[in-house]
Design an enzyme around this catalytic site. Structure first.
Site, PDB file in Angstrom:
ATOM      1  N   LYS A 255       0.804  -1.217   0.000  1.00 24.16           N
ATOM      2  CA  LYS A 255       0.000   0.000   0.000  1.00 24.16           C
ATOM      3  C   LYS A 255       0.843   1.276   0.000  1.00 24.16           C
ATOM      4  O   LYS A 255       0.435   2.298  -0.532  1.00 24.16           O
ATOM      5  CB  LYS A 255      -0.936   0.016   1.212  1.00 24.16           C
ATOM      6  CG  LYS A 255      -2.218  -0.737   0.988  1.00 24.16           C
ATOM      7  CD  LYS A 255      -2.568  -1.598   2.179  1.00 24.16           C
ATOM      8  CE  LYS A 255      -1.647  -2.780   2.260  1.00 24.16           C
ATOM      9  NZ  LYS A 255      -1.809  -3.702   3.335  1.00 24.16           N
ATOM     10  N   ARG A 256       2.013   1.177   0.587  1.00 19.21           N
ATOM     11  CA  ARG A 256       2.879   2.357   0.629  1.00 19.21           C
ATOM     12  C   ARG A 256       3.206   2.863  -0.774  1.00 19.21           C
ATOM     13  O   ARG A 256       3.566   4.015  -0.958  1.00 19.21           O
ATOM     14  CB  ARG A 256       4.210   2.027   1.329  1.00 19.21           C
ATOM     15  CG  ARG A 256       4.080   1.724   2.805  1.00 19.21           C
ATOM     16  CD  ARG A 256       5.437   1.505   3.428  1.00 19.21           C
ATOM     17  NE  ARG A 256       6.092   0.302   2.919  1.00 19.21           N
ATOM     18  CZ  ARG A 256       7.146   0.311   2.130  1.00 19.21           C
ATOM     19  NH1 ARG A 256       7.697   1.440   1.750  1.00 19.21           N
ATOM     20  NH2 ARG A 256       7.668  -0.813   1.707  1.00 19.21           N
TER      21      ARG A 256
END
Length: 498
Positions: A255-256
């Site tokens: 997700k980063r």
RNA sequence: GCCCCCGUCGUCUAGCCCGGUCUAGGACACCGCCCUUUCAAGGCGGAGAUCGCGGGUUCAAAUCCCGCCGGGGGCGCCA
């Protein structure tokens, strides 16, 4: 390969379909279809904490949208069901019992606290943690007693000493591993639910899976599973471990790194065919170097043994480009038009406020008109989401001039701009027919009569007609919107000048 | 820490198994030119990789062998 190929894709319903998992699903699908085999979809929901029913629905939907098909699964059944692990608990219980009886597994009454202490000690002494095997040698009487006391227990697999296992992985090649490197591992939790490494084996064997194709993060665990295959007397499938997908910083894609779910790309206006095609090129490459390939071409060319073994960095730029290729070259016009319309109808919430307004207008026009516009601008938008911006001049008659447009007017001078537009308007009015060809002709006449560079005239007309300084070729625009709307826009431009 | 996997342009990769045809090919991105009423698309061209490093084998190594370094993954009552 005499027996029929059977592969499975086994996601956990703990979130939206991740790009990495999507690629795994695609490779499974491609492999199976290439060999005329079958695809099984199995839901791995033994983690009751994190698994959610709505995610399962989302997973199936994303897979369908992407174009990955399966032959058996929780939604369509099949001869080896059920296809949800939470519904197979009885089966696992049976096999755990079998393992217990054959001595391949034993009950472990260690408490989480005791295990934590073991782990701590190992850490302090600087050696790798491995379960001590404390409960390995419990006498039947002790076990009986603990059971009577109602002590909670887990079931652990008894890992044989000093075995070196050899795995012939379809993509990694020969991999050797000494099982001493892990201790007796848990196969059934104290609450009675089975653990992944155990259930995959039972399921894959019972579902007659011939090839296990999954992410490289499962490579180490494969050896635990091989032990279970042996203990249960199941035939061993072939394994293929795919390199993982990395983010720009070369760490595992997460997700980063921004958008990492199939769903998000759909919301962002990506085409399933493009995403599918692109994902395919992450770790695999067609021998003939042709990159834009249909599903059928992919199936024909795909060979699991050609999969690259180094991890691949996800290159968003190239996906974006590829989506553009599908928009401008691959899809036929009617198909593209439908996709645009469908996106505008169902995903407008992902547009910014300005584009949403345009989207509403677009939906008021007949499909035939939209289709014409699409044909004129398909060379200039890369995602469905960008369509409203590019197509706006065809649909919106009342608009605010942009910053650049105002600057242009300042540069040419209000008076000159007015002259240009007035003269042009006059010519349009008196023209018997008015379309793209006439537009070009009249604009050039204006330039000549006013002794202005054609570029200046065109740009001024563009500002008057669209409120922008760049965009589609104006002859294409007026050709479609027609004389009346053209005149209307020029008049309101003049009115605004005052 | 231990174990496993991996290492060719910034990125995706071809080539590596079967050493010479590799002055290392293609694609994205980048730069320039052309086309053009602008943007985009398109066409043409360019720059970009001492094939992670060091040793060895060989007439010859990106390709074979060894060591090192770097990156990633796994070591759970997660999957």
């Amino acid at each position: 390969m005499a027996e029929k190929v059977r592969v499975r894709f086994a996601p956990s319903p703990t979130g939206w379909l991740h790009l990495g998992n999507a690629r795994t699903a695609i490779f499974n699908y491609l492999f199976a279809r290439h060999h005329g085999g079958e695809v099984v979809l199995r839901i791995e929901d033994t983690d009751r904490e994190r698994s959610k029913k709505e995610y399962e629905e989302a997973l199936l939907e994303d897979l369908r949208w992407l174009g990955v098909e399966w032959d058996e699964g929780p939604d369509k059944g099949g001869p080896y069901g059920p296809y949800r692990q939470s519904e197979r608990l009885e089966i696992y219980r049976k096999y755990a019992q079998k393992l217990l009886e054959s001595g391949h597994a034993y009950r472990c009454f260690c408490t989480p606290e005791e295990l934590e202490a073991e782990r701590e000690r190992a850490k302090r002494e600087g050696r790798p943690y491995r379960y001590s095997g404390k409960c390995r040698h419990l006498s039947p009487e002790e076990v009986e007693r603990y059971l009577k006391e109602g002590r909670p227990y887990t079931i652990r697999f008894r890992v044989p000493d000093g075995r070196e296992l050899v795995l012939n992985d379809l993509v990694k090649g020969e991999v050797r591993f000494n099982v001493d490197d892990f201790g007796d591992f848990v196969i059934v939790r104290s609450d009675g639910t089975p653990v992944y490494n155990f259930v995959v084996v039972v399921d894959d064997a019972l579902m007659k899976i011939t090839h296990v194709i999954r992410g490289e993060d499962h490579l180490s665990n494969t050896f635990k599973q091989m032990l279970i295959y042996e203990a249960l007397g199941f035939p061993m499938p072939k394994f293929a471990h795919l390199p993982i997908i990395l983010g720009e910083d070369r760490s595992k894609l997460s997700k980063r790194h921004g958008a990492v779910s199939v769903r998000q790309y759909r919301f962002d206006g990506y085409l399933p065919e493009a995403l599918f095609n692109f994902l395919t090129l992450l770790g695999w490459y067609p021998k003939d170097g042709k990159e834009i390939l249909s599903k059928e071409e992919l199936i024909e060319r795909f060979d699991i043994t050609d999969v690259h073994n180094a991890p691949a960095v996800f290159n968003r730029e190239k996906l974006y480009w590829m989506n553009g290729v599908y928009i401008r070259e691959v899809l036929d016009l009617d198909d593209l038009t439908d996709r645009v319309l469908e996106y505008l109808r169902n995903y407008s919430e992902h547009l910014d406020a300005e584009d949403r307004k345009v989207a509403e207008k677009i939906l008021d026009f007949p499909r035939e008109f939209v289709r014409e516009v699409v044909s004129k601008v398909r060379d200039s938008f890369f995602t469905l989401k960008e369509f409203p911006k590019r197509a706006k001049p065809f649909f919106v008659d009342d608009f605010e001039p942009s910053e650049e447009a105002r600057k242009h007017l300042q540069k040419v001078g209000t008076e000159t701009a007015r002259k240009v537009v007035e003269l042009f308007l006059e010519k349009v009015r008196s023209a018997e027919t008015f379309g793209g060809e006439e537009f070009k002709k009249l604009a050039k006449e204006v330039a000549k009569e006013l002794k202005l560079k054609p570029g200046v005239v065109f740009k001024t007309l563009r500002v008057a007609l669209t409120g922008e300084t760049q965009g589609v070729a104006l002859d294409l625009l007026v050709d479609l919107i027609g004389k009346e709307r053209t005149v209307g826009r020029l008049e309101s431009f003049l009115a605004r000048l005052k």
